[in-house]
Write an enzyme that holds these catalytic residues in place. Structure first.
Site, PDB file in Angstrom:
ATOM      1  N   GLN A 109      29.833  -4.741   3.159  1.00  0.00           N
ATOM      2  CA  GLN A 109      30.885  -4.625   4.187  1.00  0.00           C
ATOM      3  C   GLN A 109      31.762  -3.374   4.105  1.00  0.00           C
ATOM      4  O   GLN A 109      32.015  -2.722   5.122  1.00  0.00           O
ATOM      5  CB  GLN A 109      31.793  -5.870   4.142  1.00  0.00           C
ATOM      6  CG  GLN A 109      32.831  -5.871   5.250  1.00  0.00           C
ATOM      7  CD  GLN A 109      33.800  -7.037   5.229  1.00  0.00           C
ATOM      8  OE1 GLN A 109      34.832  -6.981   5.850  1.00  0.00           O
ATOM      9  NE2 GLN A 109      33.484  -8.110   4.536  1.00  0.00           N
ATOM     10  N   ASP A 168      37.518  -5.227   1.611  1.00  0.00           N
ATOM     11  CA  ASP A 168      36.326  -4.545   2.133  1.00  0.00           C
ATOM     12  C   ASP A 168      36.655  -3.679   3.343  1.00  0.00           C
ATOM     13  O   ASP A 168      36.581  -2.450   3.288  1.00  0.00           O
ATOM     14  CB  ASP A 168      35.269  -5.579   2.534  1.00  0.00           C
ATOM     15  CG  ASP A 168      34.511  -6.115   1.333  1.00  0.00           C
ATOM     16  OD1 ASP A 168      34.503  -5.440   0.294  1.00  0.00           O
ATOM     17  OD2 ASP A 168      33.934  -7.204   1.431  1.00  0.00           O
ATOM     18  N   LYS A 211      14.195   6.152  -5.018  1.00  0.00           N
ATOM     19  CA  LYS A 211      13.877   6.220  -6.454  1.00  0.00           C
ATOM     20  C   LYS A 211      12.512   6.856  -6.668  1.00  0.00           C
ATOM     21  O   LYS A 211      12.176   7.239  -7.783  1.00  0.00           O
ATOM     22  CB  LYS A 211      13.942   4.829  -7.069  1.00  0.00           C
ATOM     23  CG  LYS A 211      15.394   4.375  -7.262  1.00  0.00           C
ATOM     24  CD  LYS A 211      15.491   3.168  -8.131  1.00  0.00           C
ATOM     25  CE  LYS A 211      16.940   2.878  -8.454  1.00  0.00           C
ATOM     26  NZ  LYS A 211      17.129   1.503  -8.886  1.00  0.00           N
ATOM     27  N   GLU A 237      35.007  -8.511  -2.167  1.00  0.00           N
ATOM     28  CA  GLU A 237      36.297  -8.696  -1.480  1.00  0.00           C
ATOM     29  C   GLU A 237      37.364  -9.425  -2.295  1.00  0.00           C
ATOM     30  O   GLU A 237      38.459  -8.911  -2.528  1.00  0.00           O
ATOM     31  CB  GLU A 237      36.024  -9.475  -0.170  1.00  0.00           C
ATOM     32  CG  GLU A 237      37.257  -9.952   0.575  1.00  0.00           C
ATOM     33  CD  GLU A 237      38.058  -8.824   1.207  1.00  0.00           C
ATOM     34  OE1 GLU A 237      37.456  -7.955   1.852  1.00  0.00           O
ATOM     35  OE2 GLU A 237      39.292  -8.827   1.058  1.00  0.00           O
ATOM     36  N   GLY A 241      60.060  -9.576   5.563  1.00  0.00           N
ATOM     37  CA  GLY A 241      60.789  -8.390   5.999  1.00  0.00           C
ATOM     38  C   GLY A 241      62.272  -8.707   6.113  1.00  0.00           C
ATOM     39  O   GLY A 241      62.740  -9.746   5.636  1.00  0.00           O
ATOM     40  N   GLY A 242      62.994  -7.824   6.756  1.00  0.00           N
ATOM     41  CA  GLY A 242      64.430  -8.006   6.882  1.00  0.00           C
ATOM     42  C   GLY A 242      64.816  -9.044   7.932  1.00  0.00           C
ATOM     43  O   GLY A 242      65.981  -9.406   8.041  1.00  0.00           O
ATOM     44  N   LEU A 276      13.902   4.320   3.279  1.00  0.00           N
ATOM     45  CA  LEU A 276      13.555   5.364   2.313  1.00  0.00           C
ATOM     46  C   LEU A 276      13.733   4.812   0.906  1.00  0.00           C
ATOM     47  O   LEU A 276      14.794   4.257   0.594  1.00  0.00           O
ATOM     48  CB  LEU A 276      14.511   6.554   2.520  1.00  0.00           C
ATOM     49  CG  LEU A 276      14.233   7.819   1.718  1.00  0.00           C
ATOM     50  CD1 LEU A 276      12.886   8.417   2.082  1.00  0.00           C
ATOM     51  CD2 LEU A 276      15.353   8.839   1.980  1.00  0.00           C
ATOM     52  N   LYS A 320      31.327  -4.272 -10.927  1.00  0.00           N
ATOM     53  CA  LYS A 320      30.945  -4.538  -9.537  1.00  0.00           C
ATOM     54  C   LYS A 320      32.046  -5.382  -8.921  1.00  0.00           C
ATOM     55  O   LYS A 320      32.602  -6.265  -9.576  1.00  0.00           O
ATOM     56  CB  LYS A 320      29.645  -5.341  -9.491  1.00  0.00           C
ATOM     57  CG  LYS A 320      28.415  -4.539  -9.864  1.00  0.00           C
ATOM     58  CD  LYS A 320      27.177  -5.378  -9.622  1.00  0.00           C
ATOM     59  CE  LYS A 320      25.934  -4.546  -9.851  1.00  0.00           C
ATOM     60  NZ  LYS A 320      24.710  -5.282  -9.551  1.00  0.00           N
TER      61      LYS A 320
HETATM   62  N1  COA Z   1      16.021   3.153  -2.539  1.00  0.00           N
HETATM   63  C1  COA Z   1      15.901   2.837  -3.827  1.00  0.00           C
HETATM   64  N2  COA Z   1      16.881   2.202  -4.516  1.00  0.00           N
HETATM   65  C2  COA Z   1      18.002   1.906  -3.845  1.00  0.00           C
HETATM   66  C3  COA Z   1      18.194   2.227  -2.489  1.00  0.00           C
HETATM   67  C4  COA Z   1      17.124   2.882  -1.818  1.00  0.00           C
HETATM   68  N3  COA Z   1      17.200   3.220  -0.556  1.00  0.00           N
HETATM   69  N4  COA Z   1      19.390   1.784  -2.125  1.00  0.00           N
HETATM   70  C5  COA Z   1      19.961   1.206  -3.200  1.00  0.00           C
HETATM   71  N5  COA Z   1      19.113   1.286  -4.240  1.00  0.00           N
HETATM   72  C6  COA Z   1      19.342   0.791  -5.593  1.00  0.00           C
HETATM   73  C7  COA Z   1      20.514   1.419  -6.288  1.00  0.00           C
HETATM   74  O1  COA Z   1      20.161   2.699  -6.745  1.00  0.00           O
HETATM   75  C8  COA Z   1      20.757   0.425  -7.418  1.00  0.00           C
HETATM   76  O2  COA Z   1      19.827   0.686  -8.455  1.00  0.00           O
HETATM   77  P1  COA Z   1      20.231   0.699 -10.020  1.00  0.00           P
HETATM   78  O3  COA Z   1      21.045  -0.512 -10.265  1.00  0.00           O
HETATM   79  O4  COA Z   1      18.899   0.643 -10.695  1.00  0.00           O
HETATM   80  O5  COA Z   1      20.968   1.929 -10.281  1.00  0.00           O
HETATM   81  C9  COA Z   1      20.345  -0.910  -6.784  1.00  0.00           C
HETATM   82  O6  COA Z   1      19.704  -0.575  -5.555  1.00  0.00           O
HETATM   83  C10 COA Z   1      21.431  -1.903  -6.508  1.00  0.00           C
HETATM   84  O7  COA Z   1      22.609  -1.293  -6.020  1.00  0.00           O
HETATM   85  P2  COA Z   1      24.010  -1.982  -6.292  1.00  0.00           P
HETATM   86  O8  COA Z   1      25.048  -1.196  -5.607  1.00  0.00           O
HETATM   87  O9  COA Z   1      24.174  -2.213  -7.746  1.00  0.00           O
HETATM   88  O10 COA Z   1      23.840  -3.381  -5.513  1.00  0.00           O
HETATM   89  P3  COA Z   1      24.209  -4.850  -5.975  1.00  0.00           P
HETATM   90  O11 COA Z   1      23.721  -5.730  -4.893  1.00  0.00           O
HETATM   91  O12 COA Z   1      23.729  -5.165  -7.352  1.00  0.00           O
HETATM   92  O13 COA Z   1      25.807  -4.868  -6.006  1.00  0.00           O
HETATM   93  C11 COA Z   1      27.988  -4.580  -5.048  1.00  0.00           C
HETATM   94  C12 COA Z   1      26.543  -4.986  -4.818  1.00  0.00           C
HETATM   95  C13 COA Z   1      28.702  -4.610  -3.714  1.00  0.00           C
HETATM   96  C14 COA Z   1      28.662  -5.588  -6.000  1.00  0.00           C
HETATM   97  C15 COA Z   1      28.039  -3.170  -5.657  1.00  0.00           C
HETATM   98  O14 COA Z   1      27.286  -2.297  -4.847  1.00  0.00           O
HETATM   99  C16 COA Z   1      29.450  -2.615  -5.814  1.00  0.00           C
HETATM  100  O15 COA Z   1      30.220  -3.017  -6.694  1.00  0.00           O
HETATM  101  N6  COA Z   1      29.815  -1.666  -4.946  1.00  0.00           N
HETATM  102  C17 COA Z   1      31.103  -0.982  -5.012  1.00  0.00           C
HETATM  103  C18 COA Z   1      32.211  -1.850  -4.505  1.00  0.00           C
HETATM  104  C19 COA Z   1      31.974  -2.350  -3.123  1.00  0.00           C
HETATM  105  O16 COA Z   1      31.766  -1.628  -2.186  1.00  0.00           O
HETATM  106  N7  COA Z   1      32.106  -3.680  -2.986  1.00  0.00           N
HETATM  107  C20 COA Z   1      32.257  -4.297  -1.708  1.00  0.00           C
HETATM  108  C21 COA Z   1      31.035  -4.701  -1.106  1.00  0.00           C
HETATM  109  S1  COA Z   1      31.438  -5.332   0.493  1.00  0.00           S
END
Ligand code: COA
Length: 415
Positions: free
Chosen positions: A17, A168, A75, A139, A247-248, A72, A136
């Site tokens: 989000q 978010d 990696k 919200e 507020g006030g 895409l 990680k």
């Molecule tokens: N091709 C290949 N790999 C991809 C890719 C693509 N197009 N897009 C994403 N990936 C990979 C990433 O490189 C990552 O790999 P790694 O862990 O081996 O380095 C993997 O996908 C997972 O990404 P990640 O961001 O860790 O996703 P998650 O689902 O595990 O975690 C969140 C989700 C939201 C908790 C985390 O992204 C986060 O904390 N983000 C920052 C805070 C945030 O925005 N939170 C609010 C979300 S609404």
């Protein structure tokens, strides 16, 4: 009509989000937003909270309008080559991966700068530098760590999270502003820069008044507009203030006619000092206009509970819209508690484009929230979210890939 961000190209590496709300706003201002997703699954929200089997969820569609989608695998070496080309041709890379994910992919700030020194790299992270920087975050974690939960709810209940997605979508807004500022600065420096919006920081920014109150509390030991005053004890941290206005001008949520069966038959009522005589007239307590116990805002702070109880006796005789009509005649600030159903059906919000009906090829028609920021010289036309990989070939061709090369990359599951 031209758009404010015509010519700006965004490499949208966001998901869930926070990041998508930012890039959606930029798209609404006219930027070309290319969303990069993994083939097969794409943004996890495409499949989350689905209401129709095998169709992109509303969660996804409502956060990704006006974008192009490219699949895409960044990696794979050949995927990295494509990403490098995208970095060279875009102005801004926006990402909200878990901390370190972009570096692990091989795209450090230094590497991105080598590829395109004008590139702005904008990130949402849960926390800024410090003890939690590697965490990680979703919200509600941000709401709790940013001071919102401890100050929301009632004094005799637990901390509460709010339905407004301040962690978010709130952070997405902050990031969008940072990006616009960085683009503006690039006009004079020619350089890109890093933009960071941490969710904890953004929530805290939105809770700024509570840090104000923390310091007032430390200074004076009481806060007279809080419901704890005058009967209850204040601790050493800002307490939860229920529905007090904060507020006030004291305010409260009051029952209206029908509250017994309608969970939203309520109105927010503010006893603004300037209209106190009008409030007294409306509720039939004209003696309160001159009564010493009620005549001044300072005096009223001692009696807010009985005052609002008396006003509520009046509001309970009217439905919330009737009450609005009467109170607005006297300029008494008030607001009905609107349900999402009422908001969805509100003609004025449709007329301004704040609520928009969008048609989607597999979902059909659905409602969304349009651009809440209106520019007089850059109108917003909300177009549907892209299907997964809908624009892969189009974007690859723009990057100079031939049909055969695109087919080969598809064979190798790079795109
Ligand atoms: N091709 C290949 N790999 C991809 C890719 C693509 N197009 N897009 C994403 N990936 C990979 C990433 O490189 C990552 O790999 P790694 O862990 O081996 O380095 C993997 O996908 C997972 O990404 P990640 O961001 O860790 O996703 P998650 O689902 O595990 O975690 C969140 C989700 C939201 C908790 C985390 O992204 C986060 O904390 N983000 C920052 C805070 C945030 O925005 N939170 C609010 C979300 S609404």
């Amino acid at each position: 009509m031209s758009k404010a961000l015509d010519g700006v190209r965004i490499l949208d590496f966001t998901h869930v989000q926070s990041g998508p709300t930012c890039t959606q706003l930029l798209a609404w201002f006219g930027a070309d937003v290319i969303k990069v997703e993994r083939a097969g699954e794409g943004d996890a929200t495409r499949g989350q909270l689905r209401d129709i089997p095998d169709v992109d969820s509303l969660y996804f569609t409502m956060l990704n309008h006006n974008k192009r989608s490219v699949t895409l695998d960044t990696k794979k070496p050949k995927g990295k080559e494509v990403l490098e080309k995208l970095i060279k041709t875009c102005d801004v890379l926006v990402e909200n991966f878990a901390p370190g994910a972009l570096d692990r992919m091989g795209f450090t700030w230094e590497r991105i700068q080598e590829l395109n020194p004008r590139m702005i790299v904008a990130s949402v992270k849960g926390f800024g530098p410090g003890p939690y920087e590697d965490c990680k975050v979703y919200e509600n974690v941000a709401q709790c760590a940013g001071g919102s939960a401890s100050t929301t709810g009632f004094d005799d209940g637990p901390p509460m999270v709010t339905g407004a997605q301040i962690g978010d979508s709130g952070t997405g807004l902050h990031l969008a502003l940072g990006i616009i500022a960085a683009l503006y600065q690039r006009n004079s420096t020619g350089r890109g820069q890093k933009v960071l919006a941490a969710m904890q920081d953004s929530v805290l920014n939105l809770c700024r008044v509570k840090l104000r109150d923390q310091q007032r509390l430390e200074q004076t030991g009481v806060m007279k507009e809080y419901p704890q005053y005058p009967d209850q004890h204040f601790g050493d941290a800002v307490p939860r203030a229920g529905n007090a206005s904060g507020g006030g001008q004291p305010g409260s949520i009051l029952k209206c006619k029908g509250w017994e069966t309608d969970p939203n038959a309520y109105i927010y009522f503010i006893t603004q000092g300037a209209v106190w005589p009008a409030v007294c007239k409306v509720i039939g307590e004209e003696s309160w206009i001159t009564d010493e116990a009620y005549a001044t805002p300072a005096a009223r702070l001692l009696h807010l509970k009985p005052i609002f109880a008396r006003i509520e006796q009046w509001t309970m005789t009217k439905d919330k819209f009737e009450a609005m009509d009467i109170l607005n005649k006297y300029d008494i600030p008030c607001g009905p508690i609107l349900s999402m159903k009422e908001i969805a059906e509100e003609p004025a919000l449709r007329a301004t484009g704040t609520i928009v009906e969008v048609d989607h090829p597999t979902r059909g028609k659905y409602l969304t929230v349009g651009n809440p920021i209106k520019l007089s010289d850059s109108s917003t036309d909300v177009t549907r979210s892209p299907l997964l990989g809908e624009h892969t070939e189009e974007v690859m061709a723009q990057l100079g890939y031939s049909k055969d090369q695109i087919a080969a990359l598809r064979e190798e599951h790079v795109i």
